[in-house]
Write a protein that holds these residues in place. Structure first.
Motif, PDB file in Angstrom:
ATOM      1  N   LEU A 122     -57.721 -18.914  47.931  1.00 61.45           N
ATOM      2  CA  LEU A 122     -57.964 -18.039  46.779  1.00 61.45           C
ATOM      3  C   LEU A 122     -57.998 -16.566  47.202  1.00 61.45           C
ATOM      4  O   LEU A 122     -57.451 -15.701  46.510  1.00 61.45           O
ATOM      5  N   THR A 123     -58.625 -16.300  48.352  1.00 64.65           N
ATOM      6  CA  THR A 123     -58.660 -14.911  48.844  1.00 64.65           C
ATOM      7  C   THR A 123     -57.244 -14.401  49.066  1.00 64.65           C
ATOM      8  O   THR A 123     -56.885 -13.287  48.677  1.00 64.65           O
ATOM      9  N   ARG A 126     -55.506 -13.777  45.775  1.00 61.69           N
ATOM     10  CA  ARG A 126     -55.934 -12.535  45.112  1.00 61.69           C
ATOM     11  C   ARG A 126     -55.259 -11.321  45.736  1.00 61.69           C
ATOM     12  O   ARG A 126     -54.887 -10.377  45.039  1.00 61.69           O
ATOM     13  N   LEU A 146     -53.415 -19.913  36.510  1.00 65.43           N
ATOM     14  CA  LEU A 146     -54.060 -18.651  36.894  1.00 65.43           C
ATOM     15  C   LEU A 146     -54.835 -18.162  35.681  1.00 65.43           C
ATOM     16  O   LEU A 146     -54.300 -18.131  34.579  1.00 65.43           O
ATOM     17  N   SER A 147     -56.111 -17.853  35.887  1.00 66.45           N
ATOM     18  CA  SER A 147     -56.826 -17.271  34.745  1.00 66.45           C
ATOM     19  C   SER A 147     -57.143 -15.821  35.047  1.00 66.45           C
ATOM     20  O   SER A 147     -57.448 -15.440  36.188  1.00 66.45           O
ATOM     21  N   GLY A 149     -59.369 -12.985  34.931  1.00 67.23           N
ATOM     22  CA  GLY A 149     -60.756 -12.555  34.745  1.00 67.23           C
ATOM     23  C   GLY A 149     -60.835 -11.042  34.598  1.00 67.23           C
ATOM     24  O   GLY A 149     -59.840 -10.342  34.769  1.00 67.23           O
ATOM     25  N   ASP A 152     -61.612 -10.230  38.602  1.00 61.93           N
ATOM     26  CA  ASP A 152     -60.526 -10.686  39.478  1.00 61.93           C
ATOM     27  C   ASP A 152     -59.894 -11.936  38.868  1.00 61.93           C
ATOM     28  O   ASP A 152     -60.423 -12.482  37.902  1.00 61.93           O
ATOM     29  N   ASP A 154     -58.550 -15.961  38.946  1.00 63.09           N
ATOM     30  CA  ASP A 154     -58.789 -17.249  39.575  1.00 63.09           C
ATOM     31  C   ASP A 154     -57.471 -18.007  39.542  1.00 63.09           C
ATOM     32  O   ASP A 154     -56.749 -17.913  38.552  1.00 63.09           O
ATOM     33  N   TRP A 156     -55.724 -21.920  40.686  1.00 62.78           N
ATOM     34  CA  TRP A 156     -56.000 -23.240  41.236  1.00 62.78           C
ATOM     35  C   TRP A 156     -54.860 -24.198  40.860  1.00 62.78           C
ATOM     36  O   TRP A 156     -54.213 -24.021  39.826  1.00 62.78           O
TER      37      TRP A 156
END
Ligand code: DP6
Length: 318
Positions: A122-123, A126, A146-147, A149, A152, A154, A156
């Motif tokens: 995830l890092t 981003r 991808l959501s 936010g 930042d 997210d 998955w």
């Protein structure tokens, strides 16, 4: 040492930024990661400071260099030696085939490996996403959500490639780079299209429909929501001022051919990104017919067929 990532194709599209400086997307998205096309990146950081360099398929590239240097800085800091970056791809670059997605996903993976740092996926996603939004999704394989936010993103995976082995046939109608970059085009759309606000507002319902379709392996539902979402995104582009029309007549001919195949009950649907290439997503049973049909269309200059594949990774032993 090389890292490899594959392009991903969004079925529910990222179009619009909530924060331009941080490159945060205004909407969530859902994509499939391919396996037939790839970007490979190798990063070497010298002891001495100096100008970074980048070659793409052996040729010096100055256009992407600033973004590449900036991306490396996000991982190493900018007090570093000169970076020698080499990139190899097996498909046209900057022509609406998600080359920046696979390039930056591979670059982040290669840079971590080069400097011997570790980070979770995830890092890395981003960091890649802050350089090119769609790149965040290429850190993962299969079906990826991808959501968007406020602070930042997210990202998955929602299903693995082998859980639902769809095929993607890419009909290239123009291999040259596109005239307007997607980043520039989406900023223009947000500022000028009368349909932009409703595009953003209605995105959650498309995401839910697509996610549910993937969970249930419901091809018809995935087809319906993907085509609808794609055409809405292009509506925002067409109604931007000045307008942005990435399609050419061969793109339209490909769409019509997909419609004809659907009438014959072939399990296939189309999606189109910021370029004139058409991506036909189909069940394996239809792949050959879809490929032959699109290859026979005037103006289709290349055909790539692909399954779904893995996320970005280091190529061991390279
Ligand atoms: C149409 O990720 O290229 O392919 O964040 O400005 O680099 P930047 O944009 P980019 O945009 C991709 C747009 C798209 C849709 C998608 O992949 O979701």
């Amino acid at each position: 040492m090389w890292a490899q990532a594959q392009p991903n194709i969004a079925l529910v599209k990222y179009w619009g930024k909530s924060n331009i400086a941080r490159n945060l997307p205004a909407v969530g998205s859902l994509s499939i990661t391919l396996d037939g096309l790839y970007s490979r990146m190798s990063v070497e950081i010298l002891d001495d400071p100096g100008a970074d360099s980048l070659t793409v398929n052996g040729d010096e590239n100055t256009e992407l260099l600033a973004r590449v240097s900036g991306c490396i800085d996000l991982i190493t800091g900018n007090e570093r030696g000169a970076a020698r970056v080499r990139s190899e791809t097996n498909f046209p670059v900057a022509a609406g085939l998600a080359s920046s997605a696979s390039a930056f996903a591979a670059l982040v993976t290669a840079t971590y490996e080069c400097v011997g740092k570790t980070a979770d996926t995830l890092t890395k996603a981003r960091i890649a996403g802050s350089v090119s939004g769609s790149a965040a999704r290429s850190l993962y394989g299969g079906f990826v959500e991808l959501s968007a936010g406020v602070e930042d993103i997210d990202v998955w995976p929602i299903a693995d490639a082998q859980d639902w082995p769809l095929k993607v046939v890419v009909a290239v109608t123009e291999p040259e780079p596109k005239p307007v970059s997607s980043g520039e085009a989406m900023i223009r759309g947000a500022e000028t299209s009368p349909f932009y606000d409703s595009w953003v507002e209605r995105q959650p319902e498309d995401l839910t429909a697509a996610r549910t379709a993937v969970e249930n392996r419901d091809f018809e539902q995935l087809a319906a929501v993907s085509e609808h979402n794609c055409l809405k995104m292009h509506t925002v582009m067409w109604t931007s001022r000045p307008p942005i029309v990435y399609w050419n007549s061969a793109t339209l001919a490909c769409m019509e051919a997909v419609r004809e195949l659907q009438k014959k009950s072939e399990p296939v649907f189309f999606t189109i990104d910021a370029g004139p290439q058409l991506k036909a997503v189909c069940l394996p049973s239809a792949e050959e017919t879809v490929r032959d049909t699109l290859a026979g269309i005037d103006g289709v200059v290349e055909i790539h067929s692909s399954g779904l594949g893995l996320g970005a990774r280091v190529l061991e032993g390279s």
